[in-house]
Write an enzyme that holds these catalytic residues in place. Structure first.
Site, short mmCIF file in Angstrom:
data_model
loop_
_atom_site.label_atom_id
_atom_site.label_comp_id
_atom_site.label_asym_id
_atom_site.label_seq_id
_atom_site.Cartn_x
_atom_site.Cartn_y
_atom_site.Cartn_z
N THR A 158 0.85 -1.19 0.00
CA THR A 158 0.00 0.00 0.00
C THR A 158 0.89 1.25 0.00
OG1 THR A 158 -1.73 -1.17 1.19
CG2 THR A 158 -1.81 1.23 1.28
N GLU A 363 -4.30 -7.17 6.94
CA GLU A 363 -3.78 -7.15 8.31
C GLU A 363 -4.35 -8.29 9.15
OE1 GLU A 363 -3.03 -3.39 10.07
OE2 GLU A 363 -3.11 -2.36 8.15
C1 FAD Z 1 -5.63 -3.79 -0.80
C2 FAD Z 1 -4.58 -4.53 -0.04
C3 FAD Z 1 -3.60 -3.82 0.64
C4 FAD Z 1 -2.58 -4.49 1.32
N1 FAD Z 1 -1.57 -3.78 1.90
C5 FAD Z 1 -0.48 -4.44 2.43
C6 FAD Z 1 0.66 -3.72 2.87
O1 FAD Z 1 0.71 -2.49 2.83
N2 FAD Z 1 1.73 -4.44 3.32
C7 FAD Z 1 1.72 -5.80 3.39
O2 FAD Z 1 2.71 -6.39 3.83
N3 FAD Z 1 0.63 -6.52 2.98
C8 FAD Z 1 -0.46 -5.86 2.50
N4 FAD Z 1 -1.57 -6.58 2.06
C9 FAD Z 1 -1.55 -8.04 2.11
C10 FAD Z 1 -2.57 -8.62 3.07
O3 FAD Z 1 -2.16 -8.43 4.39
C11 FAD Z 1 -2.76 -10.10 2.68
O4 FAD Z 1 -3.50 -10.10 1.47
C12 FAD Z 1 -3.47 -10.87 3.73
O5 FAD Z 1 -2.64 -11.04 4.85
C13 FAD Z 1 -3.87 -12.28 3.21
O6 FAD Z 1 -2.78 -12.91 2.63
P1 FAD Z 1 -2.90 -13.58 1.16
O7 FAD Z 1 -3.54 -12.57 0.28
O8 FAD Z 1 -1.57 -14.07 0.79
O9 FAD Z 1 -3.91 -14.76 1.35
P2 FAD Z 1 -3.54 -16.25 1.83
O10 FAD Z 1 -2.63 -16.18 2.99
O11 FAD Z 1 -3.11 -17.02 0.65
O12 FAD Z 1 -4.96 -16.78 2.32
C14 FAD Z 1 -6.00 -17.10 1.41
C15 FAD Z 1 -7.23 -17.49 2.21
O13 FAD Z 1 -6.94 -18.61 3.04
C16 FAD Z 1 -7.18 -18.30 4.40
N5 FAD Z 1 -6.18 -18.97 5.24
C17 FAD Z 1 -4.83 -18.92 5.13
N6 FAD Z 1 -4.26 -19.66 6.10
C18 FAD Z 1 -5.27 -20.19 6.84
C19 FAD Z 1 -5.34 -21.02 7.99
N7 FAD Z 1 -4.23 -21.45 8.61
N8 FAD Z 1 -6.56 -21.36 8.48
C20 FAD Z 1 -7.69 -20.91 7.87
N9 FAD Z 1 -7.69 -20.11 6.80
C21 FAD Z 1 -6.50 -19.74 6.29
C22 FAD Z 1 -7.09 -16.79 4.50
O14 FAD Z 1 -7.81 -16.28 5.60
C23 FAD Z 1 -7.69 -16.37 3.17
O15 FAD Z 1 -9.08 -16.39 3.27
C24 FAD Z 1 -2.61 -5.91 1.39
C25 FAD Z 1 -3.61 -6.63 0.73
C26 FAD Z 1 -4.58 -5.95 0.02
C27 FAD Z 1 -5.63 -6.76 -0.71
#
Ligand code: FAD
Length: 383
Positions: A158, A363
């Protein structure tokens, strides 16, 4: 806990409310379409103190706590989730990490510009292959003479398109897990730092979200933030507070959708009376109001535990979970109350509804919050 805001906090609320109504609300749709919040708006927010709320006064901020941050973010999110996300990532994540772990020299170098909006900050934890499981990150920092060399890919950054400074988490020991990751300051323009094109997102569109590539990026020894190998531990502390902030962002979005629905239900008539005279609409409005009020209380209660020096991480997760999922429900109900008009971009609820979904993902997703809440419950019982 006092339920009334102090005079100081009311002043912050009014400042943010006034700015958001005059300088954000009229343009938020345009920014959603153009996928960009103009730089001068960000600078103005910095100049009036909305970006440095929690930065200590000695570094040019207002020296307020997390409660003040929630008050400001709610007011901005009431009109525009994207602007609120810009503030939350800048002030909560980037400045929050520096405030927590940077040394005095680093704070003096960066925080005054970040507090006043001369510079915007980003925080880079997530990678293409890991977000929830961020401790699996593979960006590496190798020791070199006089500093470090960083290589890897970051995702979902972000503010990345406009940031002057990035706090980057990278692995500093050749072993997996959370205790081999450190945080580094990387400045915009560093050789080998490539900032990718913004994602074309469903919501929060005015807030730029970019991938970053780091190829042999050299930083000095003075770029290490906090203790070696403890960057991830600090990042988790930053996220604990960040969850409260995202909770307040959700409250603001929910409140926006509620207020728009209340207004519309008073203006729009069906069967000869305003919509709000129909009991089915009253029930919806009552549930929406209850959700927003309860979420705000949970958010402020959680914020107070951090400000009192007894951070309650479970309270932070509860607040984020309840506020974010509730905001989405409130948003969809608001669209329903607006009928066909709610399904168009002429009504800001359509945009706010798209913005809400991010609060259930970023987050720490709702799934993660539920895991943390349950885990904390058992820890309390076994203590
Ligand atoms: C608009 C936007 C802004 C962002 N800004 C930042 C930023 O500034 N800095 C930064 O570092 N990140 C940022 N992020 C990243 C954000 O924090 C991640 O998208 C988020 O943590 C989810 O990670 P992922 O997308 O890799 O999903 P994944 O980790 O691949 O998860 C996919 C799905 O599986 C579920 N899941 C995963 N593991 C488990 C488990 N053990 N048990 C049950 N369910 C599970 C998750 O809840 C989710 O529903 C941003 C994301 C977006 C979309």
């Amino acid at each position: 806990m006092h339920f009334e805001l102090s005079d100081d906090l009311r002043a912050f609320r009014d400042l943010a409310r006034d700015f958001a109504a005059k300088h954000i609300a009229p343009h938020a749709r345009k920014w959603d379409e153009s996928k960009w919040i103009p730089d001068d708006v960000v600078r103005q927010m910095g100049e009036i103190g909305l970006l440095g709320v929690t930065i200590p006064e000695e570094y040019g901020g207002a020296g307020q706590g997390l409660l003040a941050m929630t008050v400001v973010v709610e007011e901005i999110a009431r009109h525009c989730g994207a602007t609120a996300l810009l503030v939350a990532a800048h002030a909560g994540l980037c400045c929050g990490h520096l405030r927590l772990a940077a040394n005095d020299t680093q704070k003096r170098k960066y925080l005054p510009s970040l507090a006043t909006g001369k510079m915007v900050g980003s925080w880079c934890l997530s990678e293409p292959h890991c977000g929830t499981d961020a401790a699996a990150l593979t960006t590496r920092a190798e020791k070199a003479s006089g500093g470090w060399v960083l290589n890897g890919q970051k995702m979902w950054v972000t503010n990345g398109k406009r940031a002057g400074v990035f706090v980057v988490m990278a692995r500093t020991k050749n072993e997996p897990g959370a205790r081999s990751i450190s945080a580094f300051i990387v400045e915009r323009g560093a050789k080998g730092l490539e900032i990718g094109e913004p994602e074309d997102k469903m919501g929060m569109r005015g807030s730029d979200t970019v991938p970053l590539s780091l190829e042999d990026v050299r930083v000095g020894d003075d770029a290490l933030v906090g203790n070696l190998d403890e960057g991830y531990i600090d990042a988790l502390k930053v996220l604990d507070r960040g969850r409260v902030t995202i909770g307040s962002l959700s409250v603001g979005l929910g409140r926006g959708c509620l207020e728009e629905a209340v207004k519309y239900a008073a203006e729009r008539k069906s069967f000869g009376v305003p919509l709000h005279m129909h009991q089915a609409i009253q029930l919806k409005l009552a549930d929406m109001e209850t959700q927003v009020e309860a979420a705000r209380l949970l958010v402020r209660q959680a914020a107070c535990t951090f400000d009192a020096g007894r951070p309650d991480k479970q309270a932070a997760s509860i607040a984020k979970l309840f506020a974010s999922e509730g905001a989405s429900r409130v948003a969809w109900e608001s669209i329903q109350i607006h009928g066909g008009a709610g399904y168009t971009k002429d009504i800001c609820v359509e945009r706010l509804a798209r913005d809400t979904k991010l609060c259930e993902i970023g987050e720490g997703s709702s799934e993660v919050q539920r895991m943390l809440i349950a885990r904390a419950e058992y820890q309390k019982r076994s203590a």
